[in-house]
Design a protein around this motif. Structure first.
Motif, PDB file in Angstrom:
ATOM      1  N   LEU A  16       0.829  -1.206   0.000  1.00  0.00           N
ATOM      2  CA  LEU A  16       0.000   0.000   0.000  1.00  0.00           C
ATOM      3  C   LEU A  16       0.861   1.254   0.000  1.00  0.00           C
ATOM      4  O   LEU A  16       0.558   2.236  -0.687  1.00  0.00           O
ATOM      5  CB  LEU A  16      -0.923  -0.006   1.226  1.00  0.00           C
ATOM      6  CG  LEU A  16      -2.053  -1.049   1.219  1.00  0.00           C
ATOM      7  CD1 LEU A  16      -2.764  -1.066   2.563  1.00  0.00           C
ATOM      8  CD2 LEU A  16      -3.027  -0.769   0.083  1.00  0.00           C
ATOM      9  N   GLY A  17       1.958   1.227   0.762  1.00  0.00           N
ATOM     10  CA  GLY A  17       2.859   2.369   0.801  1.00  0.00           C
ATOM     11  C   GLY A  17       3.500   2.636  -0.545  1.00  0.00           C
ATOM     12  O   GLY A  17       3.609   3.788  -0.986  1.00  0.00           O
ATOM     13  N   LEU A  18       3.901   1.573  -1.224  1.00  0.00           N
ATOM     14  CA  LEU A  18       4.492   1.725  -2.553  1.00  0.00           C
ATOM     15  C   LEU A  18       3.459   2.287  -3.534  1.00  0.00           C
ATOM     16  O   LEU A  18       3.789   3.139  -4.369  1.00  0.00           O
ATOM     17  CB  LEU A  18       5.019   0.374  -3.054  1.00  0.00           C
ATOM     18  CG  LEU A  18       6.216  -0.212  -2.303  1.00  0.00           C
ATOM     19  CD1 LEU A  18       6.494  -1.638  -2.778  1.00  0.00           C
ATOM     20  CD2 LEU A  18       7.455   0.655  -2.506  1.00  0.00           C
ATOM     21  N   ALA A  19       2.228   1.799  -3.431  1.00  0.00           N
ATOM     22  CA  ALA A  19       1.165   2.292  -4.316  1.00  0.00           C
ATOM     23  C   ALA A  19       0.889   3.774  -4.098  1.00  0.00           C
ATOM     24  O   ALA A  19       0.534   4.496  -5.026  1.00  0.00           O
ATOM     25  CB  ALA A  19      -0.113   1.483  -4.100  1.00  0.00           C
ATOM     26  N   ASP A  20       1.107   4.223  -2.856  1.00  0.00           N
ATOM     27  CA  ASP A  20       0.902   5.640  -2.533  1.00  0.00           C
ATOM     28  C   ASP A  20       2.133   6.492  -2.826  1.00  0.00           C
ATOM     29  O   ASP A  20       2.121   7.701  -2.583  1.00  0.00           O
ATOM     30  CB  ASP A  20       0.533   5.794  -1.052  1.00  0.00           C
ATOM     31  CG  ASP A  20      -0.871   5.268  -0.747  1.00  0.00           C
ATOM     32  OD1 ASP A  20      -1.670   5.154  -1.697  1.00  0.00           O
ATOM     33  OD2 ASP A  20      -1.149   4.964   0.421  1.00  0.00           O
ATOM     34  N   GLY A  21       3.194   5.858  -3.336  1.00  0.00           N
ATOM     35  CA  GLY A  21       4.399   6.603  -3.682  1.00  0.00           C
ATOM     36  C   GLY A  21       5.258   6.979  -2.490  1.00  0.00           C
ATOM     37  O   GLY A  21       6.093   7.898  -2.582  1.00  0.00           O
ATOM     38  N   LEU A  22       5.108   6.275  -1.370  1.00  0.00           N
ATOM     39  CA  LEU A  22       5.902   6.586  -0.188  1.00  0.00           C
ATOM     40  C   LEU A  22       7.334   6.075  -0.344  1.00  0.00           C
ATOM     41  O   LEU A  22       7.578   5.051  -0.996  1.00  0.00           O
ATOM     42  CB  LEU A  22       5.275   5.947   1.060  1.00  0.00           C
ATOM     43  CG  LEU A  22       3.859   6.406   1.430  1.00  0.00           C
ATOM     44  CD1 LEU A  22       3.395   5.679   2.688  1.00  0.00           C
ATOM     45  CD2 LEU A  22       3.806   7.914   1.623  1.00  0.00           C
ATOM     46  N   ALA A  23       8.282   6.775   0.271  1.00  0.00           N
ATOM     47  CA  ALA A  23       9.672   6.346   0.273  1.00  0.00           C
ATOM     48  C   ALA A  23       9.841   5.157   1.217  1.00  0.00           C
ATOM     49  O   ALA A  23       9.040   4.963   2.142  1.00  0.00           O
ATOM     50  CB  ALA A  23      10.586   7.490   0.719  1.00  0.00           C
ATOM     51  N   TYR A  24      10.895   4.362   0.992  1.00  0.00           N
ATOM     52  CA  TYR A  24      11.147   3.216   1.857  1.00  0.00           C
ATOM     53  C   TYR A  24      11.253   3.635   3.322  1.00  0.00           C
ATOM     54  O   TYR A  24      10.761   2.939   4.218  1.00  0.00           O
ATOM     55  CB  TYR A  24      12.441   2.503   1.442  1.00  0.00           C
ATOM     56  CG  TYR A  24      12.391   1.848   0.083  1.00  0.00           C
ATOM     57  CD1 TYR A  24      11.193   1.372  -0.448  1.00  0.00           C
ATOM     58  CD2 TYR A  24      13.543   1.681  -0.667  1.00  0.00           C
ATOM     59  CE1 TYR A  24      11.147   0.763  -1.692  1.00  0.00           C
ATOM     60  CE2 TYR A  24      13.518   1.076  -1.913  1.00  0.00           C
ATOM     61  CZ  TYR A  24      12.322   0.613  -2.423  1.00  0.00           C
ATOM     62  OH  TYR A  24      12.287   0.011  -3.649  1.00  0.00           O
ATOM     63  N   ALA A  25      11.901   4.768   3.569  1.00  0.00           N
ATOM     64  CA  ALA A  25      12.103   5.219   4.950  1.00  0.00           C
ATOM     65  C   ALA A  25      10.768   5.505   5.633  1.00  0.00           C
ATOM     66  O   ALA A  25      10.584   5.196   6.820  1.00  0.00           O
ATOM     67  CB  ALA A  25      12.994   6.460   4.975  1.00  0.00           C
ATOM     68  N   GLY A  46      10.671  -8.286  -6.686  1.00  0.00           N
ATOM     69  CA  GLY A  46      10.151  -7.657  -7.890  1.00  0.00           C
ATOM     70  C   GLY A  46      10.409  -6.178  -8.044  1.00  0.00           C
ATOM     71  O   GLY A  46      10.186  -5.621  -9.108  1.00  0.00           O
ATOM     72  N   GLY A  47      10.865  -5.512  -6.963  1.00  0.00           N
ATOM     73  CA  GLY A  47      11.113  -4.081  -7.066  1.00  0.00           C
ATOM     74  C   GLY A  47       9.857  -3.272  -6.785  1.00  0.00           C
ATOM     75  O   GLY A  47       8.753  -3.820  -6.640  1.00  0.00           O
ATOM     76  N   PRO A  48       9.990  -1.946  -6.715  1.00  0.00           N
ATOM     77  CA  PRO A  48       8.860  -1.100  -6.311  1.00  0.00           C
ATOM     78  C   PRO A  48       7.664  -1.135  -7.257  1.00  0.00           C
ATOM     79  O   PRO A  48       6.535  -0.907  -6.831  1.00  0.00           O
ATOM     80  CB  PRO A  48       9.481   0.301  -6.259  1.00  0.00           C
ATOM     81  CG  PRO A  48      10.709   0.219  -7.099  1.00  0.00           C
ATOM     82  CD  PRO A  48      11.217  -1.172  -6.939  1.00  0.00           C
ATOM     83  N   THR A  49       7.877  -1.412  -8.527  1.00  0.00           N
ATOM     84  CA  THR A  49       6.761  -1.403  -9.476  1.00  0.00           C
ATOM     85  C   THR A  49       6.068  -2.753  -9.587  1.00  0.00           C
ATOM     86  O   THR A  49       4.919  -2.825 -10.041  1.00  0.00           O
ATOM     87  CB  THR A  49       7.239  -0.977 -10.872  1.00  0.00           C
ATOM     88  OG1 THR A  49       8.256  -1.899 -11.328  1.00  0.00           O
ATOM     89  CG2 THR A  49       7.815   0.435 -10.837  1.00  0.00           C
ATOM     90  N   ALA A  50       6.738  -3.827  -9.188  1.00  0.00           N
ATOM     91  CA  ALA A  50       6.172  -5.167  -9.355  1.00  0.00           C
ATOM     92  C   ALA A  50       5.919  -5.888  -8.027  1.00  0.00           C
ATOM     93  O   ALA A  50       5.519  -7.046  -8.032  1.00  0.00           O
ATOM     94  CB  ALA A  50       7.093  -6.026 -10.236  1.00  0.00           C
TER      95      ALA A  50
END
Length: 251
Positions: A16-25, A46-50
């Protein structure tokens, strides 16, 4: 701060965080986990997009099962030098590899670089790398060729005439110098285009600005790397108690 493996719920929060464009930190802060844990989890699945939480959870379970099947019953973890914690070292190897991948280095090259860097001798043979990483000799050869082209490793022969791959203490200095000097051809080519396109044209002005920028960056990088090595370069001495202590070559 919680320890142990990520739960499926935590993986869903990461997705969900990745989908919202949040940074890893930021994702790590919300989970109360180290940033390196989140970075490693995403990059190895898979990385942030997959990245997909359910797929990542199943993949982690499969990896854990394979490790249990591969380990002989009753076998103890290999003894670590200097009293290191074997599990902590394994986790750190994964983190270091993930960070190298995040910087743009391909996966196998990252694994080989990590393996060499975290070896006290700073050198291994091809067969040793094959055994440690459980990959084919061809994979090791391809990775070494790439790392050598980037100035990250070098080859030498030991007393048994075996080829060894070595990571020097100033490997990052060498890599930065090689990277800075690799811009030379780009700079020269850009300046050739100025004459071809006409010095007073917009395209030529763009090329000239490109050449000036890269020239400045290249010279600044080389100068900064040389100054940093002169001031900060350290070597490791081993004390009589078997512990390693860094010392500076400079007064």
């Amino acid at each position: 701060m919680p320890g142990g493996r990520l739960t499926q719920q935590e993986r869903q929060q990461i997705a969900l965080g990745l989908a919202d464009g949040l940074a890893y930190a930021e994702i790590a802060r919300r989970l109360d986990r180290p940033t390196s844990t989140v970075t490693r989890e995403v990059m190895r699945n898979g990385g942030p997009t997959a990245y997909r939480a359910d797929l990542a959870h199943r993949a982690t379970e499969r990896r854990a099962q394979r490790r249990r099947q591969a380990a002989p019953r009753g076998a103890a973890a290999p003894e670590q030098a200097y009293g290191r914690d074997a599990e902590a070292v394994r986790e750190y190897e994964e983190t270091f590899t993930t960070v190298m991948m995040a910087s743009g280095m391909p996966k196998m090259m990252s694994r080989v670089m990590t393996c060499l860097t975290l070896t006290d001798t700073g050198s291994l043979t091809a067969s040793e790398l094959v055994q440690r990483l459980q990959v084919s000799p061809a994979s090791i050869s391809k990775a070494i060729t790439f790392l050598e082209s980037q100035g990250m490793v070098r080859r030498e022969r030991d007393e048994r005439r075996r080829e060894r791959y070595v990571v020097d203490d100033d490997v990052w200095y060498q890599a930065m110098i090689a990277s800075a000097r690799s811009l030379t051809q780009v700079i020269e080519t850009a300046r050739q285009g100025v004459g071809i396109l006409g010095r007073d044209t917009p395209a030529a002005a763009r090329l000239e600005n490109t050449a000036r920028f890269l020239d400045f960056v290249s010279e600044s990088t080389i100068r900064a790397a040389e100054q940093a090595r002169e001031i900060l370069h350290t070597k490791t001495e081993t004390t009589s108690g078997g512990t390693a202590e860094p010392r500076s070559d400079r007064g």
